[in-house]
Design a protein around this motif. Structure first.
Motif, mmCIF file in Angstrom:
data_model
loop_
_atom_site.group_PDB
_atom_site.id
_atom_site.type_symbol
_atom_site.label_atom_id
_atom_site.label_comp_id
_atom_site.label_asym_id
_atom_site.label_seq_id
_atom_site.Cartn_x
_atom_site.Cartn_y
_atom_site.Cartn_z
ATOM 1 N N ALA A 14 -10.357 21.529 84.455
ATOM 2 C CA ALA A 14 -10.812 20.380 85.242
ATOM 3 C C ALA A 14 -9.839 20.074 86.380
ATOM 4 C CB ALA A 14 -10.982 19.164 84.337
ATOM 5 N N ARG A 15 -8.538 20.167 86.119
ATOM 6 C CA ARG A 15 -7.541 19.933 87.173
ATOM 7 C C ARG A 15 -7.669 20.989 88.267
ATOM 8 N NH1 ARG A 15 -4.494 16.179 87.129
ATOM 9 N NH2 ARG A 15 -3.484 15.024 85.498
ATOM 10 N N TRP A 16 -7.886 22.243 87.870
ATOM 11 C CA TRP A 16 -8.062 23.326 88.829
ATOM 12 C C TRP A 16 -9.303 23.061 89.693
ATOM 13 C CZ3 TRP A 16 -11.949 27.035 89.383
ATOM 14 C CH2 TRP A 16 -11.659 28.066 90.280
ATOM 15 N N MET A 17 -10.399 22.638 89.058
ATOM 16 C CA MET A 17 -11.632 22.362 89.802
ATOM 17 C C MET A 17 -11.452 21.171 90.740
ATOM 18 S SD MET A 17 -14.587 23.154 86.981
ATOM 19 C CE MET A 17 -15.927 22.780 88.100
ATOM 20 N N LEU A 18 -10.698 20.153 90.311
ATOM 21 C CA LEU A 18 -10.432 19.000 91.176
ATOM 22 C C LEU A 18 -9.640 19.435 92.409
ATOM 23 C CD1 LEU A 18 -10.446 15.931 91.740
ATOM 24 C CD2 LEU A 18 -8.380 15.773 90.318
ATOM 25 N N ARG A 19 -8.590 20.241 92.213
ATOM 26 C CA ARG A 19 -7.798 20.723 93.356
ATOM 27 C C ARG A 19 -8.635 21.601 94.269
ATOM 28 N NH1 ARG A 19 -3.860 21.212 89.419
ATOM 29 N NH2 ARG A 19 -4.227 23.429 89.168
ATOM 30 N N ARG A 20 -9.471 22.436 93.692
ATOM 31 C CA ARG A 20 -10.255 23.392 94.480
ATOM 32 C C ARG A 20 -11.403 22.726 95.237
ATOM 33 N NH1 ARG A 20 -14.329 27.841 92.381
ATOM 34 N NH2 ARG A 20 -14.430 29.120 94.230
ATOM 35 N N ASN A 21 -12.136 21.808 94.558
ATOM 36 C CA ASN A 21 -13.367 21.267 95.122
ATOM 37 C C ASN A 21 -13.293 19.799 95.509
ATOM 38 O OD1 ASN A 21 -14.577 23.784 94.546
ATOM 39 N ND2 ASN A 21 -15.023 23.120 92.464
ATOM 40 N N GLY A 22 -12.208 19.117 95.172
ATOM 41 C CA GLY A 22 -12.129 17.685 95.413
ATOM 42 C C GLY A 22 -12.878 16.918 94.337
ATOM 43 N N PRO A 23 -12.789 15.593 94.378
ATOM 44 C CA PRO A 23 -13.425 14.792 93.328
ATOM 45 C C PRO A 23 -14.948 14.836 93.402
ATOM 46 C CG PRO A 23 -12.341 13.384 94.944
ATOM 47 C CD PRO A 23 -12.052 14.787 95.336
ATOM 48 N N VAL A 24 -15.571 14.739 92.234
ATOM 49 C CA VAL A 24 -17.024 14.661 92.142
ATOM 50 C C VAL A 24 -17.428 13.196 92.041
ATOM 51 C CG1 VAL A 24 -17.244 16.946 91.078
ATOM 52 C CG2 VAL A 24 -17.083 14.917 89.630
ATOM 53 N N ALA A 25 -18.666 12.908 92.324
ATOM 54 C CA ALA A 25 -19.181 11.538 92.247
ATOM 55 C C ALA A 25 -19.189 11.061 90.797
ATOM 56 C CB ALA A 25 -20.596 11.479 92.826
ATOM 57 N N PRO A 26 -18.969 9.759 90.572
ATOM 58 C CA PRO A 26 -18.955 9.235 89.203
ATOM 59 C C PRO A 26 -20.244 9.469 88.425
ATOM 60 C CG PRO A 26 -18.023 7.633 90.700
ATOM 61 C CD PRO A 26 -18.592 8.742 91.548
ATOM 62 N N ASP A 27 -21.367 9.638 89.117
ATOM 63 C CA ASP A 27 -22.632 9.852 88.410
ATOM 64 C C ASP A 27 -22.993 11.334 88.273
ATOM 65 O OD1 ASP A 27 -23.167 10.237 91.092
ATOM 66 O OD2 ASP A 27 -25.069 9.152 91.062
ATOM 67 N N SER A 28 -22.018 12.224 88.515
ATOM 68 C CA SER A 28 -22.247 13.664 88.354
ATOM 69 C C SER A 28 -22.397 14.024 86.883
ATOM 70 C CB SER A 28 -21.065 14.457 88.922
ATOM 71 O OG SER A 28 -20.916 14.234 90.286
ATOM 72 N N VAL A 29 -23.050 15.146 86.638
ATOM 73 C CA VAL A 29 -23.134 15.689 85.281
ATOM 74 C C VAL A 29 -22.019 16.728 85.138
ATOM 75 C CG1 VAL A 29 -24.531 17.005 83.631
ATOM 76 C CG2 VAL A 29 -25.624 15.329 85.151
ATOM 77 N N GLY A 30 -21.140 16.486 84.172
ATOM 78 C CA GLY A 30 -20.082 17.448 83.883
ATOM 79 C C GLY A 30 -20.557 18.427 82.830
ATOM 80 N N ARG A 31 -20.103 19.672 82.943
ATOM 81 C CA ARG A 31 -20.506 20.702 81.981
ATOM 82 C C ARG A 31 -19.288 21.494 81.519
ATOM 83 N NH1 ARG A 31 -24.762 20.168 85.510
ATOM 84 N NH2 ARG A 31 -26.787 19.891 84.501
ATOM 85 N N VAL A 32 -19.155 21.613 80.204
ATOM 86 C CA VAL A 32 -18.084 22.399 79.594
ATOM 87 C C VAL A 32 -18.734 23.395 78.636
ATOM 88 C CG1 VAL A 32 -16.028 22.323 78.127
ATOM 89 C CG2 VAL A 32 -16.449 20.472 79.762
ATOM 90 N N ARG A 33 -18.506 24.692 78.876
ATOM 91 C CA ARG A 33 -19.083 25.752 78.023
ATOM 92 C C ARG A 33 -18.178 25.980 76.815
ATOM 93 N NH1 ARG A 33 -23.597 27.873 77.713
ATOM 94 N NH2 ARG A 33 -22.876 29.994 77.531
ATOM 95 N N LEU A 34 -18.779 26.043 75.633
ATOM 96 C CA LEU A 34 -18.040 26.230 74.391
ATOM 97 C C LEU A 34 -18.795 27.173 73.468
ATOM 98 C CD1 LEU A 34 -17.164 22.485 73.715
ATOM 99 C CD2 LEU A 34 -15.583 24.237 74.509
ATOM 100 N N HIS A 35 -18.134 27.583 72.401
ATOM 101 C CA HIS A 35 -18.743 28.339 71.304
ATOM 102 C C HIS A 35 -18.381 27.637 70.001
ATOM 103 C CE1 HIS A 35 -18.936 31.511 74.341
ATOM 104 N NE2 HIS A 35 -19.897 32.038 73.590
ATOM 105 N N THR A 36 -19.272 27.689 69.047
ATOM 106 C CA THR A 36 -18.994 27.146 67.721
ATOM 107 C C THR A 36 -18.033 28.106 67.020
ATOM 108 O OG1 THR A 36 -21.231 26.254 67.672
ATOM 109 C CG2 THR A 36 -20.026 26.289 65.595
ATOM 110 N N LEU A 37 -16.877 27.585 66.626
ATOM 111 C CA LEU A 37 -15.843 28.401 65.978
ATOM 112 C C LEU A 37 -15.859 28.180 64.463
ATOM 113 C CD1 LEU A 37 -12.885 27.782 68.460
ATOM 114 C CD2 LEU A 37 -14.556 29.650 68.462
ATOM 115 N N PRO A 38 -15.245 29.079 63.707
ATOM 116 C CA PRO A 38 -15.202 28.894 62.252
ATOM 117 C C PRO A 38 -14.589 27.548 61.836
ATOM 118 C CG PRO A 38 -14.552 31.128 62.807
ATOM 119 C CD PRO A 38 -14.688 30.380 64.106
ATOM 120 N N THR A 39 -13.630 27.052 62.599
ATOM 121 C CA THR A 39 -13.002 25.765 62.267
ATOM 122 C C THR A 39 -13.909 24.566 62.553
ATOM 123 O OG1 THR A 39 -11.951 25.772 64.449
ATOM 124 C CG2 THR A 39 -10.640 26.590 62.584
#
Length: 186
Positions: A14-39
């Motif tokens: 997220a910090r990298w994206m902020l530096r690269r693209n600047g801040p997003v609008a407060p009403d933006s949809v944020g997306r984080v890709r994940l996988h279900t892990l054994p834990t």
């Protein structure tokens, strides 16, 4: 912090994206890709219901950083706390399954902001959580939302809260910390 490595990776990204693209609008949809892990699994072999809230935190961190709110909170010595949350499940996430945590601010009232988190697979909602959060000062006291938006140098352009969200917040509320709240079972 049972998801420490994913948390650190999310913050770094997220910090990298902020530096690269600047801040997003407060009403933006944020997306984080994940996988279900054994834990993440429970005894039935699917994602534990309690793990969703921890993983939805990642979506909240991502959006707070990319809107610039994270740095503002640090600078002002403010912080956010979850006042209430509720989650609804549709389908189970299985081991190694890829999913996206989608997060979005959905509005505010006079005391709190409201965020929606979703676990999404191929465009389909598997689980959804509504979170009510308040902003506080490290020295004590609540941050008025007008002060928060002014400090962000952003207009308050969040949508009006839907009636069901207001009703949920009212029905889920506990007494103030200054009022008694005895544990009495009927």
């Amino acid at each position: 912090m049972n998801v420490i490595w994913r948390t650190l990776l999310t913050i770094w990204r997220a910090r990298w994206m902020l530096r690269r693209n600047g801040p997003v609008a407060p009403d933006s949809v944020g997306r984080v890709r994940l996988h279900t892990l054994p834990t993440d699994l429970d005894l039935l072999g699917h994602m534990n219901n309690g793990r969703y809230a921890s993983l939805f935190d990642l979506g909240r961190f991502d959006l707070m950083i990319r809107t610039g709110l994270w740095d503002l909170l640090k600078e002002k010595r403010w912080y956010a706390v979850v006042a209430s949350e509720t989650i609804t499940f549709r389908k189970s996430l299985e081991l190694w399954q890829a999913f996206t945590v989608e997060s979005r601010l959905i509005g505010h009232d006079d005391k709190a902001t409201y965020m929606m988190h979703r676990a999404v697979v191929d465009g389909e909602v598997y689980a959804q959580m509504v979170v009510r959060a308040r902003f506080l000062r490290r020295g004590g006291g609540v941050i008025p939302l007008e002060e928060l938006f002014e400090a962000l140098h952003r207009p308050d352009n969040l949508p009006e809260l839907e009636p069901w969200v207001r009703e949920w917040a009212a029905s889920a509320a506990l007494p103030s910390t200054k009022a008694p709240a005895p544990s009495v079972w009927a």
